[in-house]
Structure formats: structure tokens, C-alpha cells
Design a protein around this motif. Structure first.
Motif, PDB file in Angstrom:
ATOM      1  N   CYS A  92       0.829  -1.212   0.000  1.00 23.56           N
ATOM      2  CA  CYS A  92       0.000   0.000   0.000  1.00 23.56           C
ATOM      3  C   CYS A  92       0.860   1.256   0.000  1.00 23.56           C
ATOM      4  N   VAL A  93       1.903   1.265   0.827  1.00 17.29           N
ATOM      5  CA  VAL A  93       2.776   2.441   0.900  1.00 17.29           C
ATOM      6  C   VAL A  93       3.473   2.678  -0.438  1.00 17.29           C
ATOM      7  N   ILE A  94       4.034   1.622  -1.005  1.00 21.83           N
ATOM      8  CA  ILE A  94       4.778   1.761  -2.261  1.00 21.83           C
ATOM      9  C   ILE A  94       3.863   2.226  -3.391  1.00 21.83           C
ATOM     10  N   GLU A  95       2.729   1.570  -3.531  1.00 24.16           N
ATOM     11  CA  GLU A  95       1.838   1.917  -4.640  1.00 24.16           C
ATOM     12  C   GLU A  95       1.229   3.308  -4.464  1.00 24.16           C
ATOM     13  N   LEU A  96       0.941   3.694  -3.226  1.00 27.14           N
ATOM     14  CA  LEU A  96       0.379   5.022  -2.982  1.00 27.14           C
ATOM     15  C   LEU A  96       1.395   6.105  -3.317  1.00 27.14           C
ATOM     16  N   ILE A  97       2.625   5.968  -2.844  1.00 25.39           N
ATOM     17  CA  ILE A  97       3.642   6.987  -3.078  1.00 25.39           C
ATOM     18  C   ILE A  97       4.028   7.038  -4.553  1.00 25.39           C
ATOM     19  N   ARG A  98       4.173   5.877  -5.178  1.00 24.93           N
ATOM     20  CA  ARG A  98       4.547   5.857  -6.593  1.00 24.93           C
ATOM     21  C   ARG A  98       3.428   6.353  -7.495  1.00 24.93           C
ATOM     22  N   GLY A  99       2.214   6.326  -6.991  1.00 29.42           N
ATOM     23  CA  GLY A  99       1.089   6.808  -7.784  1.00 29.42           C
ATOM     24  C   GLY A  99       0.852   8.297  -7.673  1.00 29.42           C
ATOM     25  N   LEU A 100       1.652   8.990  -6.856  1.00 30.30           N
ATOM     26  CA  LEU A 100       1.499  10.436  -6.675  1.00 30.30           C
ATOM     27  C   LEU A 100       2.734  11.148  -7.196  1.00 30.30           C
ATOM     28  N   PRO A 101       2.581  12.291  -7.828  1.00 32.48           N
ATOM     29  CA  PRO A 101       3.756  13.081  -8.220  1.00 32.48           C
ATOM     30  C   PRO A 101       4.415  13.693  -6.986  1.00 32.48           C
ATOM     31  N   LEU A 102       5.719  13.897  -7.081  1.00 30.57           N
ATOM     32  CA  LEU A 102       6.453  14.456  -5.945  1.00 30.57           C
ATOM     33  C   LEU A 102       5.938  15.832  -5.570  1.00 30.57           C
ATOM     34  N   ILE A 103       5.519  16.598  -6.550  1.00 31.20           N
ATOM     35  CA  ILE A 103       5.052  17.958  -6.262  1.00 31.20           C
ATOM     36  C   ILE A 103       3.817  17.937  -5.370  1.00 31.20           C
ATOM     37  N   SER A 104       2.985  16.894  -5.499  1.00 34.79           N
ATOM     38  CA  SER A 104       1.806  16.799  -4.632  1.00 34.79           C
ATOM     39  C   SER A 104       2.216  16.467  -3.196  1.00 34.79           C
ATOM     40  N   LEU A 105       3.236  15.628  -3.027  1.00 33.99           N
ATOM     41  CA  LEU A 105       3.721  15.328  -1.671  1.00 33.99           C
ATOM     42  C   LEU A 105       4.310  16.569  -1.020  1.00 33.99           C
ATOM     43  N   LEU A 106       5.073  17.339  -1.782  1.00 37.44           N
ATOM     44  CA  LEU A 106       5.631  18.572  -1.236  1.00 37.44           C
ATOM     45  C   LEU A 106       4.520  19.570  -0.904  1.00 37.44           C
ATOM     46  N   PHE A 107       3.492  19.618  -1.730  1.00 38.88           N
ATOM     47  CA  PHE A 107       2.363  20.504  -1.459  1.00 38.88           C
ATOM     48  C   PHE A 107       1.655  20.091  -0.168  1.00 38.88           C
ATOM     49  N   MET A 108       1.468  18.784   0.025  1.00 42.10           N
ATOM     50  CA  MET A 108       0.842  18.307   1.253  1.00 42.10           C
ATOM     51  C   MET A 108       1.703  18.621   2.462  1.00 42.10           C
ATOM     52  N   ALA A 109       3.027  18.475   2.307  1.00 40.53           N
ATOM     53  CA  ALA A 109       3.926  18.791   3.415  1.00 40.53           C
ATOM     54  C   ALA A 109       3.917  20.269   3.747  1.00 40.53           C
TER      55      ALA A 109
END
Length: 364
Positions: A195-212
Motif C-alpha cells: 500500500c505504501v509503495i503503490e500510494l507513493i509511486r502513484g502520486l507526483p512528488l510535487i503533490s507530496l511537497l504541497f501536502m507537506a
């Protein structure tokens, strides 16, 4: 038993084509190749002449005023000389810029020491932990008479190096754990890792930075904040761990089952088998994709502007806003691209050296 032998004359076949023909034969072996070679050489010489005129003959060199850059038709190298400190160290106080310079030299020195496989020991891990703690303390200041500089004033090359080291240094062991869990026999661990791998790989890095940057502060209790540098480091680390995990999983799957069976026959425990037999072989098989992932992560540090950090690329962009100078985008981006290229190309050549070294060991 009588045997009759019938002989027939077979037509001779042409000699095989020599694939090891020299460079002239490959470039001028026939008319189409000769025309393509001459056209390519003509374009290359034309482009080289234009580049020499722009970069050398008509350039404005360091020490000349910015007004000359507005009139000249060549490169404005005077701008790079004037803004070098701002591009490399961002808005870090000018009187204290020796500190980020020392941090950059220290990180590069630790990288050079760690390149030798003989140094892949626990003491090297301790060296990195101590070195990174010292680098952060030196950049932050507030002790031994050093002026305290908040992370909001950090920028340039030190931020790029610190984030890249954090993303790869912490992301690698996390990626190994995720890969082992996904390949393991424990259903719950395998489900969580997947779940962790597929969730993170399915999101662009820019969205993770935006969430952070936006979402995470909203979710925290009132009055509690997390430093922007730490938020960016966490996002980059999680992102790199997910991609590294899939690369390592590919190496684990490539190992024959006989390796594990032989390890169990020798009485090795699961941890001993994984540490001494499985992981070393799996990592050797995926050096090239691991290097590719590392290079991508180094370049991805340029996205941290989303969380308010000025990396090397963002510092160069900020330097271009000075109204006293023209906006020499080409010169600035060429300089920054040269730094990125040196780092990534050096990492690529090192991985090729590692592959040759391990291949010699396997042949023995």
C-alpha cells in the motif's frame, strides 16, 4: 554396406561484413553516410562558431559594469562573478557564508571517502551521522558565538546537497525494509508495504511537497509547527524510499531459489541469510537502476521551492531579479546545469566502475 558419396560444387558465399570497421569506413562508407556526415559536421562547426562568438569573443568578462552587458551581444559572465555567492548560498548572510562553504566541502569529502567499497562499514555510517549533525549545527548556528541563521535564510548548493543526502541516505534503508516486507511471508507486513509503495509511486512528488507545505500544518495541533526544511526532507525521503524499494525488489526476485535453500542448509537464520547472502547479491544486480533513481532524486530537489526553500536552481532564479543587471538566463542556467551535470555524471561513472569491480569478483 556400400556408401555412395555425392559431391556437388557449392557457390561461394560473400565474406561476412566486418563489423569492426574503422571510423572513416563507418562515416564515409557509402554516399548516404558521407552526405549525412558532412551535413552533421557542417552544422556542428556552424554551431561551434556561434557559441565561440557568444561565449568568448563578444562576452562581457568579470570586472566590467553591468551596463556593458546591455550593449554587448555576447555572454554576460560579469553577472555570474557578481552573483556567484547568491547563486551558491542563497540569502544566507554574506558575512557568514563561509559556513555553508565548509558544509559543502565536508559533504563532498564524506562522499569521496564513502566511494571505496572497503569503507562500507558501520563506522562510515557513524561518520555520516556525525557529519550531518555537525553540518546542520554549523548552518543553524546559535552556539560558540556563531550567529543563528534560521532555515528560511538557507539556500543554494548546501540545501540541494543536504536534501539529496537525506533523501538517499535515509531512503535507502527504508526502501530495503519495504522491499523485504513486500517479498516476505508475513501477510500484514506485505499488505502495508504494498500500500505504501503503490500510494507513493502513484502520486507526483510535487503533490507530496504541497501536502507537506499546506496540508500537514493544518493537521497539527495549534501552536505546533514543523520546519520547512524538515518537511521537504521527509517528503523527498518517503518518495525516494518507494522508488528504491521497487528497484531492490527487482534484484531480490532475480536471485535463484537455490541461494536461499543453500543458506538454510548451512543453518543461517533469516536475518543472517538476508544480510550476508541475499542483499549483497541483489544490490549488485541493480546498481544501474539504483543509480538512475539516485540521479532523479538529486534533480528532484529543485522542486522544494514549493515549501519555501531556495535550492540551487531557485537561488539562481532569484539572482536574476536584480534590476541593476540584465537577465542573463542562459549564462545562469548553464552554470547551474554544469553543477548538476558534474554531480550526476560523476555518480553515473562511479556506478559503472562499481559494476566492473563486482563483475571481476564474480569471474574469480
Amino acid at each position: 554396406m556400400n556408401t555412395t558419396v555425392i559431391s556437388t560444387d557449392m557457390p561461394s558465399r560473400p565474406a561476412p561484413v566486418d563489423r569492426r570497421a574503422g571510423v572513416p569506413q563507418r562515416l564515409f562508407g557509402n554516399i548516404p553516410s558521407s552526405i549525412a556526415t558532412l551535413l552533421a559536421l557542417g552544422l556542428a562547426l556552424y554551431a561551434m562558431g556561434k557559441f565561440i562568438d557568444w561565449s568568448l569573443l563578444n562576452a562581457v568578462w568579470p570586472g566590467e559594469p553591468g551596463a556593458m552587458c546591455r550593449q554587448a551581444s555576447g555572454a554576460c559572465w560579469a553577472f555570474l562573478a557578481e552573483k556567484l555567492n547568491q547563486i551558491l548560498f542563497g540569502i544566507y548572510p554574506r558575512a557568514e557564508q563561509w559556513r555553508p562553504a565548509v558544509v559543502c566541502v565536508a559533504i563532498l569529502a564524506m562522499v569521496v571517502v564513502s566511494l571505496d567499497p572497503r569503507q562500507w562499514r558501520l563506522r562510515t555510517v557513524g561518520l555520516w551521522l556525525a557529519g550531518m549533525a555537525g553540518a546542520l549545527a554549523l548552518m543553524l548556528g546559535g552556539w560558540a558565538g556563531l550567529t543563528q541563521v534560521p532555515t528560511a535564510s538557507w539556500g543554494g548548493l548546501p540545501v540541494t546537497l543536504l536534501l539529496a543526502v537525506c533523501a538517499l541516505g535515509v531512503g535507502m534503508p527504508l526502501g530495503i525494509l519495504l522491499a523485504l516486507a513486500r517479498r516476505g511471508s508475513l501477510p500484514m507486513a506485505r499488505f502495508i508495504a504494498t500500500c505504501v509503495i503503490e500510494l507513493i509511486r502513484g502520486l507526483p512528488l510535487i503533490s507530496l511537497l504541497f501536502m507537506a507545505s499546506i496540508v500537514l500544518p493544518i493537521m497539527l495541533p495549534a501552536g505546533m509547527t514543523i520546519d520547512s526544511l524538515l518537511r521537504a526532507g521527509i517528503a523527498l525521503t518517503i518518495f525516494s524510499a518507494a522508488y528504491l524499494a521497487e528497484v531492490i525488489r527487482g534484484g531480490l526476485q532475480s536471485l535463484p531459489a537455490g541461494q536461499m535453500e543453500a543458506s538454510r542448509a548451512l543453518g543461517l537464520s533469516w536475518w543472517q541469510m538476508t544480510r550476508l547472502v541475499v542483499l549483497p547479491q541483489a544490490m549488485r544486480k541493480v546498481i544501474a537502476p539504483l543509480t538512475n533513481t539516485a540521479i532523479v532524486m538529486i534533480k528532484n530537489t529543485s522542486l522544494v521551492l514549493i515549501v519555501g526553500l531556495f535550492d540551487l536552481l531557485s537561488s539562481g532564479r532569484a539572482a536574476l531579479t536584480d534590476p541593476a543587471w540584465p537577465t542573463p538566463y542562459v549564462e545562469t542556467y548553464l552554470f547551474i546545469a554544469g553543477i548538476y551535470f558534474c554531480i550526476c555524471f560523476g555518480l553515473s561513472r562511479y556506478s559503472m566502475w562499481l559494476e566492473r569491480r563486482f563483475k571481476k569478483g564474480e569471474l574469480r
